[in-house]
Write an enzyme that holds these catalytic residues in place. Sequence first.
Site, PDB file in Angstrom:
ATOM      1  CG  ASN A 235      -1.749   1.228   1.367  1.00 31.96           C
ATOM      2  OD1 ASN A 235      -1.824   2.032   0.442  1.00 31.96           O
ATOM      3  ND2 ASN A 235      -2.402   1.395   2.507  1.00 31.96           N
ATOM      4  CD1 TRP A 236       3.881   1.172  -2.516  1.00 28.71           C
ATOM      5  CD2 TRP A 236       3.814   2.069  -4.569  1.00 28.71           C
ATOM      6  NE1 TRP A 236       4.727   0.436  -3.325  1.00 28.71           N
ATOM      7  CE2 TRP A 236       4.702   0.968  -4.587  1.00 28.71           C
ATOM      8  CE3 TRP A 236       3.624   2.780  -5.760  1.00 28.71           C
ATOM      9  CZ2 TRP A 236       5.389   0.574  -5.739  1.00 28.71           C
ATOM     10  CZ3 TRP A 236       4.307   2.392  -6.914  1.00 28.71           C
ATOM     11  CH2 TRP A 236       5.178   1.296  -6.909  1.00 28.71           C
ATOM     12  CE  LYS A 237      -0.152   3.468   4.735  1.00 32.82           C
ATOM     13  NZ  LYS A 237      -0.241   3.643   6.158  1.00 32.82           N
TER      14      LYS A 237
ATOM     15  CG  HIS B 208      -6.164   1.760   5.039  1.00 31.07           C
ATOM     16  ND1 HIS B 208      -5.755   2.706   5.953  1.00 31.07           N
ATOM     17  CD2 HIS B 208      -5.114   0.916   4.866  1.00 31.07           C
ATOM     18  CE1 HIS B 208      -4.500   2.446   6.316  1.00 31.07           C
ATOM     19  NE2 HIS B 208      -4.092   1.366   5.677  1.00 31.07           N
TER      20      HIS B 208
ATOM     21  CD  GLU C 182      -3.312   5.510   6.626  1.00 34.14           C
ATOM     22  OE1 GLU C 182      -3.242   5.581   5.385  1.00 34.14           O
ATOM     23  OE2 GLU C 182      -2.391   5.039   7.325  1.00 34.14           O
TER      24      GLU C 182
ATOM     25  CD  GLU D  85      -3.925  -2.671   7.216  1.00 35.49           C
ATOM     26  OE1 GLU D  85      -2.794  -2.921   6.784  1.00 35.49           O
ATOM     27  OE2 GLU D  85      -4.529  -1.631   6.958  1.00 35.49           O
TER      28      GLU D  85
ATOM     29  N   GLY E  49       2.105   1.992  10.952  1.00 40.86           N
ATOM     30  CA  GLY E  49       3.125   3.030  10.872  1.00 40.86           C
ATOM     31  C   GLY E  49       3.800   3.368  12.199  1.00 40.86           C
TER      32      GLY E  49
ATOM     33  CB  SER F 200       4.668  -2.032  12.303  1.00 44.86           C
ATOM     34  OG  SER F 200       4.211  -0.730  12.618  1.00 44.86           O
TER      35      SER F 200
ATOM     36  N   GLY G 161       2.627  -1.196   4.365  1.00 43.69           N
ATOM     37  CA  GLY G 161       2.687   0.219   4.005  1.00 43.69           C
ATOM     38  C   GLY G 161       4.127   0.677   3.871  1.00 43.69           C
ATOM     39  N   GLY G 162       4.673   1.239   4.945  1.00 44.52           N
ATOM     40  CA  GLY G 162       6.007   1.853   4.917  1.00 44.52           C
ATOM     41  C   GLY G 162       7.086   1.004   4.253  1.00 44.52           C
TER      42      GLY G 162
HETATM   43  C1  PEP Z   1      -1.134   0.132   6.132  1.00 37.75           C
HETATM   44  O1  PEP Z   1      -1.318   1.342   6.209  1.00 37.75           O
HETATM   45  O2  PEP Z   1      -1.933  -0.591   5.526  1.00 37.75           O
HETATM   46  C2  PEP Z   1       0.051  -0.420   6.786  1.00 37.75           C
HETATM   47  C3  PEP Z   1       0.056  -1.694   7.075  1.00 37.75           C
HETATM   48  O3  PEP Z   1       1.071   0.464   7.043  1.00 37.75           O
HETATM   49  P1  PEP Z   1       2.498   0.124   7.738  1.00 37.75           P
HETATM   50  O4  PEP Z   1       3.017  -1.144   7.131  1.00 37.75           O
HETATM   51  O5  PEP Z   1       3.357   1.314   7.412  1.00 37.75           O
HETATM   52  O6  PEP Z   1       2.241  -0.017   9.192  1.00 37.75           O
END
Ligand code: PEP
Length: 251
Positions: A8-10, A94, A96, A164, A170, A208, A229-230
């Site tokens: 997920n590149w957001k 999601h 967010e 999640e 994050g 994470s 994500g990150g």
């Molecule tokens: C996400 O936002 O879906 C996610 C899992 O982010 P991260 O891996 O950065 O925690």
Amino acid sequence: MSLKLLANWKLHGSKSFYQNWFAAFNQSYQGSHHDSLGIAPPAIYISDIARYSSNPGIAIGSQNIDQFSSGARTGEIASSMVKDAGGLFSITGHSERRMFFNELDGDIAAKLDLASSTSLLPILCVGESREERDQNKTEKVLEMQVSNVLRACSTLHSLTIAYEPVWAIGTGVMPEPEEINSIHEMIKDVVQSRFSNIHLHAVIYGGSVNLENSQSIFKEKEIDGALIGGASLNGGEFASIANIFNDLKGL
Ligand code: PEP
């Protein structure tokens, strides 16, 4: 479709970013196929990347779709447009989106129905807040989120669920892998026992995940994959996580 490891590149990326990303990915990826892998870039790049990535064949999808198929909805993107642009899946609900764009269970259910009816694999995100966890409400909250959304769906016939925890996204902290495993077991049980008309492809974990902790996560039987994500912004790291996934899940 057996998508199990999703990036997920957001709100990150550019043309040069994704070109560099694929170069780094290709250098590190050791798998012989890419069937489990997907990227959700910012929607404006879906079409470009779907063409660019036909070799190595990673599925491209969206981070969100609108809950309506068309209309006066300035700024929104329809499920059929994602499909038209070469997308194969869509993330929905999601945290967010729930937090910053006030998405409610009913909106998310409409998105799942639309994704499904336009042949995009829907990925439903669920997760408890830090406060809910501290109050020992995790299982109850997840059961409600899954049930409320799926009960409000009318045409959805299959999906993948991403667990999640909001507090793990994050932040660099996450539940113990054994705890995630038992939560996944519970989610599978809720879907199978209450929604026998809906096929659950997989329950994947997000929050994470990185190269260091991915092994401990993929060792767990009920953790079918990950939404990242990150750590997915680095093509080399995402490839290395995918290598570990392939080794441990026997793909
Ligand atoms: C996400 O936002 O879906 C996610 C899992 O982010 P991260 O891996 O950065 O925690």
